[in-house]
Design a protein around this motif. Structure first.
Motif, PDB file in Angstrom:
ATOM      1  N   ASP A 245       0.850  -1.190   0.000  1.00 23.31           N
ATOM      2  CA  ASP A 245       0.000   0.000   0.000  1.00 23.31           C
ATOM      3  C   ASP A 245       0.883   1.236   0.000  1.00 23.31           C
ATOM      4  OD1 ASP A 245      -2.348  -1.427   0.018  1.00 23.31           O
ATOM      5  OD2 ASP A 245      -2.523  -1.426   2.199  1.00 23.31           O
ATOM      6  N   SER A 246       0.422   2.282  -0.654  1.00 20.42           N
ATOM      7  CA  SER A 246       1.164   3.528  -0.711  1.00 20.42           C
ATOM      8  C   SER A 246       0.293   4.654  -0.155  1.00 20.42           C
ATOM      9  CB  SER A 246       1.563   3.828  -2.161  1.00 20.42           C
ATOM     10  OG  SER A 246       2.357   4.970  -2.234  1.00 20.42           O
ATOM     11  N   PRO A 247       0.873   5.562   0.618  1.00 18.55           N
ATOM     12  CA  PRO A 247       2.276   5.652   1.007  1.00 18.55           C
ATOM     13  C   PRO A 247       2.633   4.627   2.075  1.00 18.55           C
ATOM     14  CG  PRO A 247       1.045   7.375   2.091  1.00 18.55           C
ATOM     15  CD  PRO A 247       0.076   6.685   1.173  1.00 18.55           C
ATOM     16  N   ALA A 248       3.895   4.315   2.174  1.00 19.41           N
ATOM     17  CA  ALA A 248       4.347   3.325   3.151  1.00 19.41           C
ATOM     18  C   ALA A 248       4.250   3.882   4.567  1.00 19.41           C
ATOM     19  CB  ALA A 248       5.789   2.930   2.855  1.00 19.41           C
ATOM     20  N   LYS A 249       3.916   2.999   5.496  1.00 18.32           N
ATOM     21  CA  LYS A 249       3.875   3.399   6.902  1.00 18.32           C
ATOM     22  C   LYS A 249       5.273   3.433   7.510  1.00 18.32           C
ATOM     23  CE  LYS A 249      -0.684   1.294   7.498  1.00 18.32           C
ATOM     24  NZ  LYS A 249      -1.473   0.227   8.157  1.00 18.32           N
ATOM     25  N   GLY A 250       6.199   2.761   6.879  1.00 17.83           N
ATOM     26  CA  GLY A 250       7.552   2.673   7.382  1.00 17.83           C
ATOM     27  C   GLY A 250       8.160   1.350   6.961  1.00 17.83           C
ATOM     28  N   ALA A 251       9.246   0.987   7.615  1.00 14.41           N
ATOM     29  CA  ALA A 251       9.946  -0.250   7.284  1.00 14.41           C
ATOM     30  C   ALA A 251      10.360  -0.966   8.558  1.00 14.41           C
ATOM     31  CB  ALA A 251      11.168   0.032   6.421  1.00 14.41           C
ATOM     32  N   LEU A 252      10.330  -2.302   8.506  1.00 10.47           N
ATOM     33  CA  LEU A 252      10.736  -3.130   9.636  1.00 10.47           C
ATOM     34  C   LEU A 252      11.938  -3.974   9.257  1.00 10.47           C
ATOM     35  CD1 LEU A 252       7.308  -3.176   9.574  1.00 10.47           C
ATOM     36  CD2 LEU A 252       7.736  -4.266  11.766  1.00 10.47           C
ATOM     37  N   VAL A 253      12.911  -4.027  10.161  1.00  9.59           N
ATOM     38  CA  VAL A 253      14.028  -4.952  10.054  1.00  9.59           C
ATOM     39  C   VAL A 253      13.757  -6.075  11.037  1.00  9.59           C
ATOM     40  CG1 VAL A 253      16.508  -5.303  10.298  1.00  9.59           C
ATOM     41  CG2 VAL A 253      15.635  -3.114   9.445  1.00  9.59           C
ATOM     42  N   ILE A 254      13.573  -7.293  10.528  1.00 13.10           N
ATOM     43  CA  ILE A 254      13.258  -8.446  11.378  1.00 13.10           C
ATOM     44  C   ILE A 254      14.481  -9.344  11.448  1.00 13.10           C
ATOM     45  CG2 ILE A 254      11.757 -10.432  11.720  1.00 13.10           C
ATOM     46  CD1 ILE A 254       9.583  -9.002  10.171  1.00 13.10           C
TER      47      ILE A 254
ATOM     48  N   GLU B   8      18.385   4.624   2.798  1.00 16.08           N
ATOM     49  CA  GLU B   8      18.647   5.017   1.411  1.00 16.08           C
ATOM     50  C   GLU B   8      17.393   4.939   0.558  1.00 16.08           C
ATOM     51  OE1 GLU B   8      21.764   2.487   0.107  1.00 16.08           O
ATOM     52  OE2 GLU B   8      23.314   3.455   1.346  1.00 16.08           O
ATOM     53  N   ARG B   9      16.480   4.060   0.941  1.00 14.07           N
ATOM     54  CA  ARG B   9      15.201   3.979   0.234  1.00 14.07           C
ATOM     55  C   ARG B   9      14.200   5.006   0.754  1.00 14.07           C
ATOM     56  NH1 ARG B   9      17.364  -1.166  -0.051  1.00 14.07           N
ATOM     57  NH2 ARG B   9      16.808  -2.422  -1.880  1.00 14.07           N
ATOM     58  N   GLU B  10      14.652   5.852   1.648  1.00 17.61           N
ATOM     59  CA  GLU B  10      13.891   7.007   2.160  1.00 17.61           C
ATOM     60  C   GLU B  10      12.703   6.605   3.015  1.00 17.61           C
ATOM     61  OE1 GLU B  10      12.951   9.511  -1.137  1.00 17.61           O
ATOM     62  OE2 GLU B  10      15.049  10.121  -1.444  1.00 17.61           O
ATOM     63  N   TYR B  11      12.838   5.509   3.754  1.00 20.63           N
ATOM     64  CA  TYR B  11      11.820   5.183   4.758  1.00 20.63           C
ATOM     65  C   TYR B  11      12.133   5.989   6.015  1.00 20.63           C
ATOM     66  CZ  TYR B  11      10.393   1.263   1.827  1.00 20.63           C
ATOM     67  OH  TYR B  11       9.933   0.495   0.775  1.00 20.63           O
ATOM     68  N   GLU B  12      11.162   6.762   6.472  1.00 18.36           N
ATOM     69  CA  GLU B  12      11.398   7.642   7.605  1.00 18.36           C
ATOM     70  C   GLU B  12      11.263   6.921   8.944  1.00 18.36           C
ATOM     71  OE1 GLU B  12       8.864  11.003   7.291  1.00 18.36           O
ATOM     72  OE2 GLU B  12       9.747  11.716   5.398  1.00 18.36           O
ATOM     73  N   ARG B  13      10.340   6.000   9.027  1.00 19.18           N
ATOM     74  CA  ARG B  13      10.137   5.270  10.276  1.00 19.18           C
ATOM     75  C   ARG B  13      10.691   3.861  10.132  1.00 19.18           C
ATOM     76  NH1 ARG B  13       4.368   4.160  13.467  1.00 19.18           N
ATOM     77  NH2 ARG B  13       5.328   3.486  15.439  1.00 19.18           N
ATOM     78  N   ILE B  14      11.659   3.549  10.961  1.00 17.32           N
ATOM     79  CA  ILE B  14      12.296   2.233  10.913  1.00 17.32           C
ATOM     80  C   ILE B  14      12.113   1.545  12.259  1.00 17.32           C
ATOM     81  CG2 ILE B  14      14.471   0.985  10.616  1.00 17.32           C
ATOM     82  CD1 ILE B  14      15.393   3.202   8.753  1.00 17.32           C
TER      83      ILE B  14
END
Length: 327
Positions: free
Chosen positions: A91-100, A203-209
């Motif tokens: 879904d766009s815009p992204a809510k953020g990104a998770l590192v698992i 670098e992919r411009e995810y603001e919330r990690i």
């Protein structure tokens, strides 16, 4: 009618010949059956099927060939390439990104971490999974000895000795470095892998990690949050900390940049020592005033399984939405 003697003799010869032919034909088949009974196929133990192991770059290369669309090679500052699997948000815009970070000994392409990518991606999160190689065997033995020194540990030194001759392994390791040095080096490499994953997402411009640690990985993501500070949230799934991590967890989080923390723990009956340790950890964090720490019970296995991914993804998504509104 009574047969002549010659006819009866010929009939008996025919019968004997037929029986002899049957015995000759059936002998190989009977031998095969006996061999099958005496040498049954080796059975695979439940322990060996418990979870796949991640080790060298050979496995990583095989995973990358099998999943070329999701494989991402990360480069640490002073180590070789690290394989990650990346799935962008649906879904766009992204809510953020998770590192698992997977549980100890599990690859990026296996277990709960891999199963979480799809439901979280459908919920609008980009997901990057990393495998977690187990510590060197001598380091594992040393960590077990440290745990045996704790008053609430169920294992005894005799039980630990049953796993092998730990003294000889320890001596081999100490020819070049102490177990403590090896542990620091191992944990440092894991944190560098997490740093590389956060770099790739930034670098992919995810603001919330968000950093997610499964089982033994909880300690590693917490160290990364303290050293780096770019992660806004931490999620521990059925966390299991080593003795030295438990004793220093409050100080570790106090030094971090105040991330929000969600602990999802199993409500199923299990190890009483583990339950008591979890309650003591929660009480210590609350007494220390660690802001944003929350515990939620979930009906999951002590070692969460891929089939439980949808339930856990729902819990994680709901909590992340609530913390987003709080900001």
């Amino acid at each position: 009618m009574i047969q002549p003697p010659v006819a009866r003799h010929e009939t008996g010869m025919c019968l004997r010949s037929a029986v002899l032919v049957m015995l000759i034909v059936s002998a190989p088949l009977m031998a095969q059956d006996e061999a099958a009974v005496s040498d049954p196929a080796p059975e695979t133990s439940a322990e060996s099927n418990a979870r796949p192991m991640i080790s060298t770059g050979v496995d990583a290369e095989a995973i990358a060939r099998k999943r070329p669309d999701t494989a991402v090679w990360l480069t640490g500052s002073d180590q070789g390439r690290v394989l990650a699997l990346f799935q962008p948000e649906m879904d766009s815009p992204a809510k953020g990104a998770l590192v698992i970070l997977a549980d100890e000994g599990v690859s990026a392409a296996a277990g709960l971490g891999d199963a979480l990518r799809q439901p979280l991606s459908q919920d609008g999160w980009a997901v990057m999974t990393l495998g977690l190689p187990a510590p060197p065997f001598a380091v594992q033995q040393w960590l077990r000895q440290q745990a045996n020194a704790q008053p609430d540990v169920t294992e005894t030194p005799e039980t630990a000795a049953d796993d092998g001759d730990s003294s000889s392994v320890m001596i081999n390791l100490m020819d070049t470095e102490t177990p403590d040095d090896a542990l620091v080096q191992y944990r440092g490499k894991v944190v560098m892998s997490l740093n590389a994953a956060v770099d790739a997402l930034a670098e992919r411009e995810y603001e919330r990690i968000v950093l997610v640690g499964i089982g033994r990985a909880a300690g590693h993501v917490t160290r990364q949050a303290r050293e780096d500070g770019r992660a806004s949230d931490l999620i521990w799934i059925a966390p299991h900390f080593y003795a030295d991590e438990s004793s220093g967890l409050t100080a570790l989080l106090s030094a971090a940049t105040a991330p929000s923390i969600l602990e999802l723990y199993s409500t199923l009956p299990g190890d009483r020592t583990l339950d008591r340790s979890a309650r003591e950890r929660a009480a210590a964090l609350e007494r220390a005033g660690i802001d944003g720490y929350r515990r939620q019970p979930v009906a999951i296995s002590r070692q969460p399984q891929p089939r439980e991914a949808a339930m856990l993804a729902n819990r994680m998504g709901a909590w992340l939405r609530s913390t987003s509104k709080a900001r």
